[in-house]
Design an enzyme around this catalytic site. Structure first.
Site, PDB file in Angstrom:
ATOM      1  N   THR A 160       0.843  -1.204   0.000  1.00 23.24           N
ATOM      2  CA  THR A 160       0.000   0.000   0.000  1.00 23.24           C
ATOM      3  C   THR A 160       0.876   1.252   0.000  1.00 23.24           C
ATOM      4  OG1 THR A 160      -1.571  -1.219   1.380  1.00 23.24           O
ATOM      5  CG2 THR A 160      -1.927   1.121   1.189  1.00 23.24           C
TER       6      THR A 160
ATOM      7  N   ARG B  62       7.862  -2.606   2.620  1.00 27.68           N
ATOM      8  CA  ARG B  62       7.999  -2.700   4.079  1.00 27.68           C
ATOM      9  C   ARG B  62       8.314  -4.128   4.470  1.00 27.68           C
ATOM     10  NH1 ARG B  62       3.114   0.867   6.581  1.00 27.68           N
ATOM     11  NH2 ARG B  62       3.757   2.631   5.329  1.00 27.68           N
TER      12      ARG B  62
ATOM     13  N   SER C 106       6.626   3.737   8.405  1.00 27.69           N
ATOM     14  CA  SER C 106       5.478   4.470   8.939  1.00 27.69           C
ATOM     15  C   SER C 106       5.226   4.208  10.421  1.00 27.69           C
ATOM     16  CB  SER C 106       4.256   4.119   8.098  1.00 27.69           C
ATOM     17  OG  SER C 106       3.176   4.901   8.478  1.00 27.69           O
ATOM     18  N   HIS C 107       4.060   3.663  10.734  1.00 24.99           N
ATOM     19  CA  HIS C 107       3.657   3.456  12.126  1.00 24.99           C
ATOM     20  C   HIS C 107       4.125   2.105  12.662  1.00 24.99           C
ATOM     21  CE1 HIS C 107       0.965   1.805   9.260  1.00 24.99           C
ATOM     22  NE2 HIS C 107       0.585   0.914  10.158  1.00 24.99           N
TER      23      HIS C 107
ATOM     24  N   ASP D 152       2.378   9.886  13.613  1.00 23.11           N
ATOM     25  CA  ASP D 152       3.016   8.563  13.581  1.00 23.11           C
ATOM     26  C   ASP D 152       4.513   8.671  13.268  1.00 23.11           C
ATOM     27  OD1 ASP D 152       2.860   9.285  10.916  1.00 23.11           O
ATOM     28  OD2 ASP D 152       2.589   7.220  10.233  1.00 23.11           O
TER      29      ASP D 152
ATOM     30  N   ASP E 150       6.486   8.540  10.657  1.00 21.42           N
ATOM     31  CA  ASP E 150       6.992   9.429   9.610  1.00 21.42           C
ATOM     32  C   ASP E 150       6.158  10.692   9.449  1.00 21.42           C
ATOM     33  OD1 ASP E 150       4.896   7.849   8.623  1.00 21.42           O
ATOM     34  OD2 ASP E 150       5.572   8.095   6.552  1.00 21.42           O
TER      35      ASP E 150
ATOM     36  N   ASP F 240       2.965  11.387   8.846  1.00 21.13           N
ATOM     37  CA  ASP F 240       1.848  11.644   7.926  1.00 21.13           C
ATOM     38  C   ASP F 240       0.480  11.343   8.540  1.00 21.13           C
ATOM     39  OD1 ASP F 240       2.214   8.931   7.816  1.00 21.13           O
ATOM     40  OD2 ASP F 240       2.505   8.814   5.645  1.00 21.13           O
ATOM     41  N   ARG F 241       0.457  10.549   9.612  1.00 20.55           N
ATOM     42  CA  ARG F 241      -0.839  10.267  10.249  1.00 20.55           C
ATOM     43  C   ARG F 241      -1.089  11.225  11.416  1.00 20.55           C
ATOM     44  NH1 ARG F 241      -1.975   3.879  10.499  1.00 20.55           N
ATOM     45  NH2 ARG F 241      -1.300   3.410   8.376  1.00 20.55           N
TER      46      ARG F 241
ATOM     47  N   GLU G 275      -8.506   9.453   5.052  1.00 25.22           N
ATOM     48  CA  GLU G 275      -8.740   8.023   5.193  1.00 25.22           C
ATOM     49  C   GLU G 275      -9.032   7.689   6.645  1.00 25.22           C
ATOM     50  OE1 GLU G 275      -6.101   5.432   2.488  1.00 25.22           O
ATOM     51  OE2 GLU G 275      -4.803   6.941   3.347  1.00 25.22           O
TER      52      GLU G 275
ATOM     53  N   ARG H 169      -8.767  -6.611   7.909  1.00 25.72           N
ATOM     54  CA  ARG H 169      -9.444  -5.417   8.431  1.00 25.72           C
ATOM     55  C   ARG H 169     -10.934  -5.547   8.138  1.00 25.72           C
ATOM     56  NH1 ARG H 169      -5.048  -2.606   9.742  1.00 25.72           N
ATOM     57  NH2 ARG H 169      -3.477  -1.922   8.232  1.00 25.72           N
TER      58      ARG H 169
HETATM   59  C1  G16 Z   1      -0.486   3.658   4.316  1.00 25.66           C
HETATM   60  C2  G16 Z   1      -1.170   4.309   3.141  1.00 25.66           C
HETATM   61  C3  G16 Z   1      -2.580   4.668   3.490  1.00 25.66           C
HETATM   62  C4  G16 Z   1      -3.327   3.461   4.012  1.00 25.66           C
HETATM   63  C5  G16 Z   1      -2.572   2.867   5.180  1.00 25.66           C
HETATM   64  C6  G16 Z   1      -3.166   1.551   5.641  1.00 25.66           C
HETATM   65  O1  G16 Z   1      -0.294   4.604   5.323  1.00 25.66           O
HETATM   66  O2  G16 Z   1      -0.487   5.464   2.727  1.00 25.66           O
HETATM   67  O3  G16 Z   1      -3.189   5.168   2.339  1.00 25.66           O
HETATM   68  O4  G16 Z   1      -4.611   3.805   4.393  1.00 25.66           O
HETATM   69  O5  G16 Z   1      -1.248   2.585   4.803  1.00 25.66           O
HETATM   70  O6  G16 Z   1      -3.107   0.647   4.597  1.00 25.66           O
HETATM   71  P1  G16 Z   1      -3.493  -0.872   4.795  1.00 25.66           P
HETATM   72  O7  G16 Z   1      -4.930  -0.853   5.245  1.00 25.66           O
HETATM   73  O8  G16 Z   1      -3.298  -1.489   3.459  1.00 25.66           O
HETATM   74  O9  G16 Z   1      -2.604  -1.433   5.873  1.00 25.66           O
HETATM   75  P2  G16 Z   1       1.081   4.715   6.095  1.00 25.66           P
HETATM   76  O10 G16 Z   1       0.858   5.805   7.100  1.00 25.66           O
HETATM   77  O11 G16 Z   1       1.266   3.353   6.724  1.00 25.66           O
HETATM   78  O12 G16 Z   1       2.106   5.014   5.057  1.00 25.66           O
END
Ligand code: G16
Length: 544
Positions: A18, A22, A113-114, A278, A280, A282-283, A364, A497
């Site tokens: 996504t 990772r 990210s998180h 979070d 990085d 962005d959240r 989102e 999810r």
């Molecule tokens: C990423 C994406 C988001 C997505 C999130 C969760 O965020 O940039 O658009 O909503 O992952 O994705 P999934 O439901 O596929 O785990 P981030 O903050 O992890 O880069």
């Protein structure tokens, strides 16, 4: 210093998910693993000869080593300049801002990210293009294809470049420019929001906030923004020093992982406002005194209130949300008579809509909110936006959201995650739901009648590209929904999810606990997908 061409062999599984590639740190540390992916990425970005690249990340374990490798590879691959954040730090939205402001070819963001960091945690690489946004499918697809055929990579033989001090140095023929990781981004925020109003109406009048940086990338910039520029009392920013392992915590701003902040905001001497970002940056998570704002509601409230913010006073072109995000913002769009788009999960799907000027705000359910000011979701932007609205209205967070519900109704919403389930069983569960969903139309499930069921397929309205299998949605005749998806960001097993939503028009029953309000749907969702039978789980691991 000379350029070496190093022989290598492809690794399987370098398919970006996504949001970038990772993997556990142990995977990234395998010989040539990072180098293969970076070479594949460079090969998929046309025009790198003489171009500028942006580099940075959330400062997690392995990022220092990775940054030095990438700098040497950039020099060997013809880049003329790399703008790198001091100490290798650069929040994802700040990287997007720098890419756009200086018109660079793109950027590499080192972050998972998180996800937790440290030697036993995760690492990640995100590739952004010249728009400042995450590489679209066609680019990530090309990187993956290239990674499967790679035979060698190019790297300069050189010692490490110091990244601690601002300024320029040379690496072969390339210039390495160490930049302030937050300055450009803060300037951008200052152009969008009324900092004087926030300072005068909030902090000069004793308003108290707590911002929890979770030992991640936003800490230093948050101190400058909130404590120095906006006048919040010293100490308002907590856990503000970035650590390689995020202090052993999980840098995910939600009710489960940011529990210290939640306890503060729900405690007896609670401040007026709480927020967290979070790993990085962005959240975001927004809290009022004894009040949690769901990300979906946050998007809807920001859309409804945007006219009070300087940068959005001219109105919104449109809004967008990911399909599983609650439909609260749809009601605002309807009222404002603007378009509302539902895209697949993943910020990259907002890119075309933003570039084409079709939407101004997007968000989102996964704690991401942003606008056309950059091409990533932006945690600090969301926090300052909320402060600006609080300053403009003079009302507390809870009152603003409750007034919003009274006006638009409330979309009760929750996401139940089943983490680290066996990948094959999760895939079987999804196949089961995929086959069953279309047959459910017209049938009653408990007190609900199914309107439709099936896979979400997205046709990009700008370029016509198609994304299939983006989650399975069961819609009910009263507007309620259940959505099933497998996460694209997990690194161990699969994460299922389940997204649950029910609309309550009001005026009564607007103040229920979401888990109670959704109780029937939660049970139906478990039964319809036979979650326990497929996964062996009797309860979700995380509820947001
Ligand atoms: C990423 C994406 C988001 C997505 C999130 C969760 O965020 O940039 O658009 O909503 O992952 O994705 P999934 O439901 O596929 O785990 P981030 O903050 O992890 O880069």
């Amino acid at each position: 210093m000379h350029v070496c061409t190093v022989k290598t062999k492809p690794y399987g599984g370098q398919k970006p998910g996504t949001s970038g590639l990772r993997k556990p740190v142990s995977v990234f540390k395998q010989p040539h693993y990072l180098e293969n992916f970076i070479q594949a990425a460079f090969d998929s970005l046309p025009g790198r000869e003489g171009a500028t690249l942006v580099l940075g990340g959330d400062g997690r374990y392995f990022a220092r080593e990775a940054a030095q490798i990438i700098l040497r590879m950039a020099a060997a691959n013809g880049f003329a300049r790399v703008k790198v954040g001091r100490d290798g730090l650069l929040a994802t939205p700040a990287a997007s801002c720098v890419i756009r402001k200086y018109g660079t070819l793109g950027g590499i963001i080192l972050s998972a990210s998180h996800n937790p960091g440290g030697p036993a945690g995760d690492f990640g690489v995100k590739v952004n293009t010249g728009s400042g946004g995450p590489a679209p499918e066609e680019v990530t697809g090309a990187i993956f294809e290239r990674s499967r055929a790679i035979e060698s990579y190019r790297i300069l033989e050189a010692s490490d470049v110091p990244l601690e001090r601002l300024g320029e140095s040379r690496l072969g023929a390339m210039t390495v420019e160490v930049i302030d990781p937050g300055r450009d981004h803060r300037e951008l925020l200052e152009s969008l929001f009324d900092f004087d109003r926030i300072r005068d109406r909030l902090f000069r009048r004793g308003f108290r906030m707590v911002f929890d940086a979770l030992h991640a990338v936003t800490g230093p910039s948050a101190r400058v923004l909130f404590e120095e520029r906006l006048g919040a009392p010293a100490g308002s920013v907590r856990h503000g020093t970035p650590r390689e392992d995020f202090g052993g915590g999980h840098p995910d701003p939600n009710l489960t992982h940011a529990h210290e902040l939640v306890e503060t905001l729900f405690g007896s001497a609670a401040p007026d406002f709480g927020a967290a970002c979070d790993g990085d940056g962005d959240r975001n998570m927004i809290l009022g005194r004894r009040f949690f704002v769901t990300p979906s509601d946050s998007l809807a409230v920001l859309a409804a209130q945007a006219r009070h913010a300087r940068g959005y006073a001219r109105g919104l072109a449109g809004v967008a949300r990911s399909m599983p995000t609650s439909m609260a913002v749809d009601r605002v769009a309807e009222r404002l008579r603007i378009a509302c788009y539902a895209t697949p999960t993943g910020w990259k799907y907002f890119g075309n809509l933003l570039d084409a000027g079709r939407v101004t705000l997007c968000g989102e359910e996964s704690f991401g909110t942003g606008s056309d000011h950059v091409r990533e979701k932006d945690g600090l932007w969301a926090v300052v936006f909320w402060l600006d609205i609080l300053a403009a209205s003079g009302r507390p967070v809870a009152e603003i959201v409750r007034a919003h519900w009274r006006e638009f109704g409330r979309n009760y919403y929750s996401r139940h995650d089943y983490e680290e389930v066996d990948a094959a069983s999760a895939a079987e569960l999804m196949e089961h739901v995929r086959a069953a969903a279309p047959q459910l139309a017209g049938r009653r499930l408990g007190s609900y009648e199914v309107a439709s069921g099936g896979d979400f397929r997205y046709v990009d309205p700008v370029d016509g590209s198609v994304a299939e299998h983006q989650g399975i949605e069961i819609r009910f005749t009263d507007g309620s929904r259940i959505v099933y998806r497998l996460s694209g960001t997990g690194t161990r097993g699969a994460t299922l999810r389940v997204y649950l939503e029910r609309y309550e028009p009001g005026p009564g029953r607007l103040d229920l606990d979401p888990q109670a309000a959704l109780e029937d749907l939660i049970a139906l969702a478990r039964e319809a997908a036979r979650i326990e039978a497929f996964t062996g789980r009797t309860a979700p691991t995380v509820v947001t």
